[in-house]
Design a protein around this motif. Structure first.
Motif, PDB file in Angstrom:
ATOM      1  N   GLY A 125       0.804  -1.222   0.000  1.00 18.24           N
ATOM      2  CA  GLY A 125       0.000   0.000   0.000  1.00 18.24           C
ATOM      3  C   GLY A 125       0.833   1.266   0.000  1.00 18.24           C
ATOM      4  N   LEU A 126       2.059   1.181  -0.493  1.00 17.56           N
ATOM      5  CA  LEU A 126       2.965   2.325  -0.504  1.00 17.56           C
ATOM      6  C   LEU A 126       3.142   2.845  -1.929  1.00 17.56           C
ATOM      7  N   PRO A 127       3.427   4.139  -2.079  1.00 21.71           N
ATOM      8  CA  PRO A 127       3.631   4.699  -3.423  1.00 21.71           C
ATOM      9  C   PRO A 127       4.882   4.137  -4.081  1.00 21.71           C
ATOM     10  N   GLY A 128       4.833   4.016  -5.396  1.00 21.91           N
ATOM     11  CA  GLY A 128       5.952   3.466  -6.129  1.00 21.91           C
ATOM     12  C   GLY A 128       6.981   4.513  -6.514  1.00 21.91           C
ATOM     13  N   MET A 129       8.075   4.026  -7.075  1.00 23.16           N
ATOM     14  CA  MET A 129       9.148   4.910  -7.540  1.00 23.16           C
ATOM     15  C   MET A 129       8.965   5.179  -9.027  1.00 23.16           C
ATOM     16  N   SER A 130       9.397   6.349  -9.474  1.00 18.29           N
ATOM     17  CA  SER A 130       9.262   6.715 -10.883  1.00 18.29           C
ATOM     18  C   SER A 130      10.424   6.177 -11.696  1.00 18.29           C
ATOM     19  N   LEU A 131      10.107   5.725 -12.906  1.00 19.45           N
ATOM     20  CA  LEU A 131      11.131   5.253 -13.830  1.00 19.45           C
ATOM     21  C   LEU A 131      11.627   6.373 -14.735  1.00 19.45           C
ATOM     22  N   GLN A 132      10.878   7.465 -14.807  1.00 22.55           N
ATOM     23  CA  GLN A 132      11.168   8.503 -15.771  1.00 22.55           C
ATOM     24  C   GLN A 132      12.234   9.472 -15.272  1.00 22.55           C
ATOM     25  N   ALA A 133      13.096   9.879 -16.188  1.00 22.28           N
ATOM     26  CA  ALA A 133      14.082  10.906 -15.870  1.00 22.28           C
ATOM     27  C   ALA A 133      13.380  12.249 -15.792  1.00 22.28           C
ATOM     28  N   GLY A 134      13.943  13.185 -15.048  1.00 23.09           N
ATOM     29  CA  GLY A 134      13.352  14.507 -14.921  1.00 23.09           C
ATOM     30  C   GLY A 134      13.328  15.230 -16.257  1.00 23.09           C
ATOM     31  N   GLU A 135      12.456  16.219 -16.378  1.00 23.90           N
ATOM     32  CA  GLU A 135      12.321  16.962 -17.624  1.00 23.90           C
ATOM     33  C   GLU A 135      13.604  17.677 -18.013  1.00 23.90           C
ATOM     34  N   ASP A 136      14.444  17.982 -17.014  1.00 27.87           N
ATOM     35  CA  ASP A 136      15.683  18.713 -17.302  1.00 27.87           C
ATOM     36  C   ASP A 136      16.859  17.783 -17.533  1.00 27.87           C
ATOM     37  N   ALA A 137      16.591  16.469 -17.621  1.00 28.11           N
ATOM     38  CA  ALA A 137      17.694  15.513 -17.709  1.00 28.11           C
ATOM     39  C   ALA A 137      18.586  15.764 -18.911  1.00 28.11           C
ATOM     40  N   GLY A 138      17.984  16.026 -20.059  1.00 32.26           N
ATOM     41  CA  GLY A 138      18.785  16.224 -21.252  1.00 32.26           C
ATOM     42  C   GLY A 138      19.592  17.494 -21.222  1.00 32.26           C
ATOM     43  N   ALA A 139      19.197  18.466 -20.410  1.00 35.34           N
ATOM     44  CA  ALA A 139      19.882  19.751 -20.391  1.00 35.34           C
ATOM     45  C   ALA A 139      20.943  19.839 -19.307  1.00 35.34           C
ATOM     46  N   SER A 140      20.985  18.838 -18.420  1.00 35.42           N
ATOM     47  CA  SER A 140      21.931  18.898 -17.312  1.00 35.42           C
ATOM     48  C   SER A 140      23.340  18.579 -17.790  1.00 35.42           C
ATOM     49  N   ALA A 141      24.298  19.406 -17.362  1.00 37.20           N
ATOM     50  CA  ALA A 141      25.685  19.200 -17.772  1.00 37.20           C
ATOM     51  C   ALA A 141      26.246  17.901 -17.216  1.00 37.20           C
ATOM     52  N   GLY A 142      25.659  17.370 -16.135  1.00 35.43           N
ATOM     53  CA  GLY A 142      26.155  16.148 -15.533  1.00 35.43           C
ATOM     54  C   GLY A 142      25.413  14.914 -15.989  1.00 35.43           C
ATOM     55  N   THR A 143      24.587  15.020 -17.020  1.00 34.73           N
ATOM     56  CA  THR A 143      23.799  13.898 -17.503  1.00 34.73           C
ATOM     57  C   THR A 143      24.257  13.484 -18.895  1.00 34.73           C
ATOM     58  N   GLU A 144      24.461  12.184 -19.092  1.00 34.83           N
ATOM     59  CA  GLU A 144      24.890  11.690 -20.397  1.00 34.83           C
ATOM     60  C   GLU A 144      23.682  11.476 -21.292  1.00 34.83           C
ATOM     61  N   THR A 145      23.758  12.009 -22.494  1.00 35.51           N
ATOM     62  CA  THR A 145      22.715  11.798 -23.491  1.00 35.51           C
ATOM     63  C   THR A 145      23.321  11.072 -24.683  1.00 35.51           C
ATOM     64  N   PHE A 146      22.496  10.307 -25.385  1.00 42.25           N
ATOM     65  CA  PHE A 146      22.987   9.441 -26.448  1.00 42.25           C
ATOM     66  C   PHE A 146      22.413   9.859 -27.791  1.00 42.25           C
ATOM     67  N   VAL A 147      23.263   9.905 -28.798  1.00 40.52           N
ATOM     68  CA  VAL A 147      22.834  10.266 -30.146  1.00 40.52           C
ATOM     69  C   VAL A 147      23.415   9.262 -31.128  1.00 40.52           C
ATOM     70  N   GLY A 148      22.759   9.152 -32.286  1.00 36.35           N
ATOM     71  CA  GLY A 148      23.167   8.168 -33.265  1.00 36.35           C
ATOM     72  C   GLY A 148      23.983   8.701 -34.414  1.00 36.35           C
ATOM     73  N   SER A 149      24.151  10.032 -34.491  1.00 36.85           N
ATOM     74  CA  SER A 149      24.884  10.611 -35.612  1.00 36.85           C
ATOM     75  C   SER A 149      25.495  11.939 -35.201  1.00 36.85           C
ATOM     76  N   VAL A 150      26.436  12.443 -36.012  1.00 33.76           N
ATOM     77  CA  VAL A 150      27.055  13.739 -35.738  1.00 33.76           C
ATOM     78  C   VAL A 150      26.026  14.874 -35.793  1.00 33.76           C
ATOM     79  N   PRO A 151      25.129  14.905 -36.804  1.00 31.69           N
ATOM     80  CA  PRO A 151      24.105  15.968 -36.809  1.00 31.69           C
ATOM     81  C   PRO A 151      23.275  15.985 -35.532  1.00 31.69           C
ATOM     82  N   ASP A 152      22.906  14.784 -35.033  1.00 27.00           N
ATOM     83  CA  ASP A 152      22.148  14.717 -33.782  1.00 27.00           C
ATOM     84  C   ASP A 152      22.988  15.212 -32.610  1.00 27.00           C
TER      85      ASP A 152
END
Length: 219
Positions: A125-152
């Protein structure tokens, strides 16, 4: 590819199978300026394949020369293809002279663990944990983001610098473009092959102009 990296290609396949599908294992070739993925296991986690460029964090490690101070970096934050948080780590691979020739990276996706934990919490009967990253995850300097090409990679880096998506090049002043080039340079983006021409295209400038900005920043 440097001959020492051949044995690590086997290690990528081995670790991918031994650790299981929740672990993405990646080998980056940095020899001779390649700076791209040469082996990957469980690539669906980030949506990348062989030939994909370095991530923003890997480029920052190069720009900051992190490999000269440490042999590895453990436990920084990443964001998966499904926008869930990852636990990421990188080992720096060096040759006999101590030159950086590659990076072996492991990205752990805890989604299945969180789902199992949430099932137990729900029974209590307890609340669960979120799987989603925060909305600012992609903009954080300490967060790794993944791209598939140089243009991306260039597009992602520009968005990180400007804090906005889809900003038309025509709306950028010369001063803003110089600041963007400076930030991209400090972030190591120009270690990627073809980065100068792609930055020029996305900023609505010529390659000569981008080189002039870089020269001006060094003076």
């Amino acid at each position: 590819m440097h001959f020492l990296l051949e044995q690590y290609k086997v290690m990528v396949e081995f670790l991918g199978q031994a650790l299981g599908g929740d672990y993405e294992v990646v080998l980056h070739d940095l020899s001779e300026g390649h700076n791209a993925i040469v082996a990957i296991a469980n690539g669906g986690i980030s949506g990348r394949g062989v030939g994909a460029p370095l991530t923003n964090m890997a480029l920052r490690f190069l720009a900051d020369r992190e490999y000269e101070r440490h042999d590895y970096k453990v436990g920084y934050r990443g964001v998966s293809r499904a926008k869930t948080e990852l636990h990421s780590s990188t080992m720096f691979i060096k040759d006999e002279a101590g030159r950086l020739i590659g990076m072996l990276c492991v990205n752990f996706d805890p989604a299945h663990c969180v789902q199992a934990a949430n099932a137990v919490l729900a029974l209590c009967g307890l609340p669960g944990m979120s799987l989603q990253a925060g909305e600012d995850a992609g903009a954080s300097a300490g967060t790794e983001t993944f791209v598939g090409s140089v243009p991306d990679a260039v597009r992602s880096a520009i968005e990180e610098v400007t804090g906005a998506t889809g900003v038309p090049a025509s709306r950028l002043t010369m001063e803003e473009k110089i600041r963007i080039v400076d930030a991209l340079n400090q972030g190591g983006l120009f270690y990627l092959k073809g980065a100068v021409s792609e930055v020029a295209a996305q900023l609505g400038s010529s390659e000569a102009t981008v080189y002039r900005y870089l020269s001006k920043l060094k003076s």
